[in-house]
Design a protein around this motif. Structure first.
Motif, PDB file in Angstrom:
ATOM      1  N   GLU A  70       0.812  -1.218   0.000  1.00  0.00           N
ATOM      2  CA  GLU A  70       0.000   0.000   0.000  1.00  0.00           C
ATOM      3  C   GLU A  70       0.844   1.268   0.000  1.00  0.00           C
ATOM      4  OE1 GLU A  70       0.421  -1.964   3.886  1.00  0.00           O
ATOM      5  OE2 GLU A  70      -0.841  -2.561   2.227  1.00  0.00           O
ATOM      6  N   LYS A  71       2.158   1.142   0.202  1.00  0.00           N
ATOM      7  CA  LYS A  71       3.047   2.311   0.222  1.00  0.00           C
ATOM      8  C   LYS A  71       3.612   2.632  -1.165  1.00  0.00           C
ATOM      9  CE  LYS A  71       3.316   2.816   4.771  1.00  0.00           C
ATOM     10  NZ  LYS A  71       2.867   3.978   5.462  1.00  0.00           N
ATOM     11  N   ASN A  72       3.568   1.689  -2.079  1.00  0.00           N
ATOM     12  CA  ASN A  72       4.192   1.849  -3.393  1.00  0.00           C
ATOM     13  C   ASN A  72       3.226   2.520  -4.367  1.00  0.00           C
ATOM     14  OD1 ASN A  72       5.886   1.695  -5.542  1.00  0.00           O
ATOM     15  ND2 ASN A  72       5.803  -0.520  -5.760  1.00  0.00           N
ATOM     16  N   THR A  73       3.013   3.818  -4.192  1.00  0.00           N
ATOM     17  CA  THR A  73       2.051   4.535  -5.029  1.00  0.00           C
ATOM     18  C   THR A  73       2.696   5.167  -6.252  1.00  0.00           C
ATOM     19  OG1 THR A  73       2.339   6.538  -3.723  1.00  0.00           O
ATOM     20  CG2 THR A  73       0.549   5.056  -3.086  1.00  0.00           C
ATOM     21  N   GLY A  74       4.004   5.221  -6.311  1.00  0.00           N
ATOM     22  CA  GLY A  74       4.667   5.919  -7.397  1.00  0.00           C
ATOM     23  C   GLY A  74       5.082   5.049  -8.557  1.00  0.00           C
ATOM     24  N   SER A  75       4.899   3.745  -8.458  1.00  0.00           N
ATOM     25  CA  SER A  75       5.334   2.893  -9.560  1.00  0.00           C
ATOM     26  C   SER A  75       4.478   3.157 -10.799  1.00  0.00           C
ATOM     27  CB  SER A  75       5.253   1.416  -9.174  1.00  0.00           C
ATOM     28  OG  SER A  75       3.921   1.002  -9.079  1.00  0.00           O
ATOM     29  N   VAL A  76       5.051   2.877 -11.937  1.00  0.00           N
ATOM     30  CA  VAL A  76       4.374   3.137 -13.207  1.00  0.00           C
ATOM     31  C   VAL A  76       3.089   2.323 -13.306  1.00  0.00           C
ATOM     32  CG1 VAL A  76       4.617   2.995 -15.708  1.00  0.00           C
ATOM     33  CG2 VAL A  76       6.545   3.698 -14.326  1.00  0.00           C
ATOM     34  N   GLU A  77       3.116   1.074 -12.827  1.00  0.00           N
ATOM     35  CA  GLU A  77       1.933   0.225 -12.904  1.00  0.00           C
ATOM     36  C   GLU A  77       0.768   0.816 -12.114  1.00  0.00           C
ATOM     37  OE1 GLU A  77       4.970  -0.908 -12.122  1.00  0.00           O
ATOM     38  OE2 GLU A  77       5.419  -2.675 -13.339  1.00  0.00           O
ATOM     39  N   VAL A  78       1.048   1.331 -10.930  1.00  0.00           N
ATOM     40  CA  VAL A  78      -0.003   1.921 -10.097  1.00  0.00           C
ATOM     41  C   VAL A  78      -0.551   3.177 -10.749  1.00  0.00           C
ATOM     42  CG1 VAL A  78      -0.483   3.017  -7.881  1.00  0.00           C
ATOM     43  CG2 VAL A  78       0.906   0.958  -7.967  1.00  0.00           C
ATOM     44  N   GLN A  79       0.330   4.021 -11.268  1.00  0.00           N
ATOM     45  CA  GLN A  79      -0.131   5.254 -11.904  1.00  0.00           C
ATOM     46  C   GLN A  79      -1.005   4.960 -13.114  1.00  0.00           C
ATOM     47  OE1 GLN A  79       2.857   8.306 -12.518  1.00  0.00           O
ATOM     48  NE2 GLN A  79       4.121   7.375 -10.922  1.00  0.00           N
ATOM     49  N   VAL A  80      -0.617   3.975 -13.919  1.00  0.00           N
ATOM     50  CA  VAL A  80      -1.407   3.614 -15.098  1.00  0.00           C
ATOM     51  C   VAL A  80      -2.750   3.021 -14.679  1.00  0.00           C
ATOM     52  CG1 VAL A  80      -1.504   2.065 -17.084  1.00  0.00           C
ATOM     53  CG2 VAL A  80       0.569   3.336 -16.615  1.00  0.00           C
ATOM     54  N   ALA A  81      -2.753   2.195 -13.636  1.00  0.00           N
ATOM     55  CA  ALA A  81      -4.005   1.591 -13.170  1.00  0.00           C
ATOM     56  C   ALA A  81      -4.962   2.652 -12.650  1.00  0.00           C
ATOM     57  CB  ALA A  81      -3.715   0.558 -12.087  1.00  0.00           C
ATOM     58  N   LEU A  82      -4.453   3.627 -11.899  1.00  0.00           N
ATOM     59  CA  LEU A  82      -5.312   4.696 -11.380  1.00  0.00           C
ATOM     60  C   LEU A  82      -5.847   5.566 -12.509  1.00  0.00           C
ATOM     61  CD1 LEU A  82      -3.327   5.743  -8.189  1.00  0.00           C
ATOM     62  CD2 LEU A  82      -5.522   4.569  -8.272  1.00  0.00           C
ATOM     63  N   LEU A  83      -5.008   5.897 -13.473  1.00  0.00           N
ATOM     64  CA  LEU A  83      -5.478   6.684 -14.616  1.00  0.00           C
ATOM     65  C   LEU A  83      -6.521   5.923 -15.422  1.00  0.00           C
ATOM     66  CD1 LEU A  83      -2.195   8.353 -15.884  1.00  0.00           C
ATOM     67  CD2 LEU A  83      -4.259   9.525 -15.144  1.00  0.00           C
ATOM     68  N   THR A  84      -6.311   4.621 -15.595  1.00  0.00           N
ATOM     69  CA  THR A  84      -7.269   3.805 -16.337  1.00  0.00           C
ATOM     70  C   THR A  84      -8.620   3.775 -15.634  1.00  0.00           C
ATOM     71  OG1 THR A  84      -5.486   2.444 -17.215  1.00  0.00           O
ATOM     72  CG2 THR A  84      -7.689   1.512 -17.284  1.00  0.00           C
ATOM     73  N   GLU A  85      -8.603   3.666 -14.327  1.00  0.00           N
ATOM     74  CA  GLU A  85      -9.859   3.652 -13.566  1.00  0.00           C
ATOM     75  C   GLU A  85     -10.577   4.996 -13.682  1.00  0.00           C
ATOM     76  OE1 GLU A  85     -12.852   1.943 -11.483  1.00  0.00           O
ATOM     77  OE2 GLU A  85     -11.053   0.942 -12.221  1.00  0.00           O
ATOM     78  N   ARG A  86      -9.834   6.095 -13.606  1.00  0.00           N
ATOM     79  CA  ARG A  86     -10.450   7.418 -13.760  1.00  0.00           C
ATOM     80  C   ARG A  86     -11.033   7.596 -15.153  1.00  0.00           C
ATOM     81  NH1 ARG A  86      -6.640  12.104 -12.069  1.00  0.00           N
ATOM     82  NH2 ARG A  86      -8.549  13.273 -12.458  1.00  0.00           N
ATOM     83  N   ILE A  87     -10.318   7.116 -16.174  1.00  0.00           N
ATOM     84  CA  ILE A  87     -10.793   7.225 -17.553  1.00  0.00           C
ATOM     85  C   ILE A  87     -12.060   6.405 -17.746  1.00  0.00           C
ATOM     86  CG2 ILE A  87     -10.221   6.586 -19.933  1.00  0.00           C
ATOM     87  CD1 ILE A  87      -7.293   7.386 -19.209  1.00  0.00           C
ATOM     88  N   LYS A  88     -12.100   5.197 -17.180  1.00  0.00           N
ATOM     89  CA  LYS A  88     -13.298   4.355 -17.294  1.00  0.00           C
ATOM     90  C   LYS A  88     -14.496   4.994 -16.610  1.00  0.00           C
ATOM     91  CE  LYS A  88     -11.097  -0.145 -17.716  1.00  0.00           C
ATOM     92  NZ  LYS A  88     -10.834  -1.435 -17.053  1.00  0.00           N
ATOM     93  N   ASN A  89     -14.263   5.699 -15.504  1.00  0.00           N
ATOM     94  CA  ASN A  89     -15.365   6.350 -14.807  1.00  0.00           C
ATOM     95  C   ASN A  89     -15.875   7.576 -15.554  1.00  0.00           C
ATOM     96  OD1 ASN A  89     -15.306   4.499 -12.734  1.00  0.00           O
ATOM     97  ND2 ASN A  89     -14.044   5.750 -11.402  1.00  0.00           N
ATOM     98  N   LEU A  90     -15.012   8.261 -16.294  1.00  0.00           N
ATOM     99  CA  LEU A  90     -15.407   9.476 -17.001  1.00  0.00           C
ATOM    100  C   LEU A  90     -16.030   9.217 -18.371  1.00  0.00           C
ATOM    101  CD1 LEU A  90     -12.459  11.896 -16.242  1.00  0.00           C
ATOM    102  CD2 LEU A  90     -14.818  12.126 -15.496  1.00  0.00           C
ATOM    103  N   THR A  91     -15.732   8.102 -18.978  1.00  0.00           N
ATOM    104  CA  THR A  91     -16.180   7.833 -20.343  1.00  0.00           C
ATOM    105  C   THR A  91     -17.705   7.895 -20.506  1.00  0.00           C
ATOM    106  OG1 THR A  91     -14.204   6.527 -20.718  1.00  0.00           O
ATOM    107  CG2 THR A  91     -16.018   6.198 -22.241  1.00  0.00           C
TER     108      THR A  91
END
Length: 88
Positions: free
Chosen positions: A18-39
């Motif tokens: 839960e501390k590893n928020t800066g990895s590329v995988e986490v950032q892409v997953a969070l952006l993907t979730e936001r994009i899916k919610n906005l579409t």
């Protein structure tokens, strides 16, 4: 909008802890979730051009993060797009 519980779940799943928020995988997953919610909003509100600009910026940011990941570690890139169900 993404809830804190959902964000914490994505961070734990893609970051390892839960501390590893800066990895590329986490950032892409969070952006993907936001994009899916906005579409769905933009399918319903076609004239929301300023909001669409923000969505396009998020998509561009996700694309650049994925490009960086594919250049540095192809195996992690393939695993991530398979788990998120992204095209490529």
């Amino acid at each position: 909008m993404i809830t804190t519980a959902k964000a914490a779940e994505l961070v734990k799943k893609f970051g390892g802890s839960e501390k590893n928020t800066g990895s590329v995988e986490v950032q892409v997953a969070l952006l993907t979730e936001r994009i899916k919610n906005l579409t769905p909003h933009f399918e319903k509100n076609k004239k929301d051009h300023s909001g669409m600009r923000g969505l396009m910026k998020m998509i561009g940011q996700r694309r650049s993060l994925l490009k960086h990941l594919s250049a540095t570690d192809e195996a992690r890139y393939n695993k991530l797009i398979a788990e998120l169900g992204l095209r490529k």
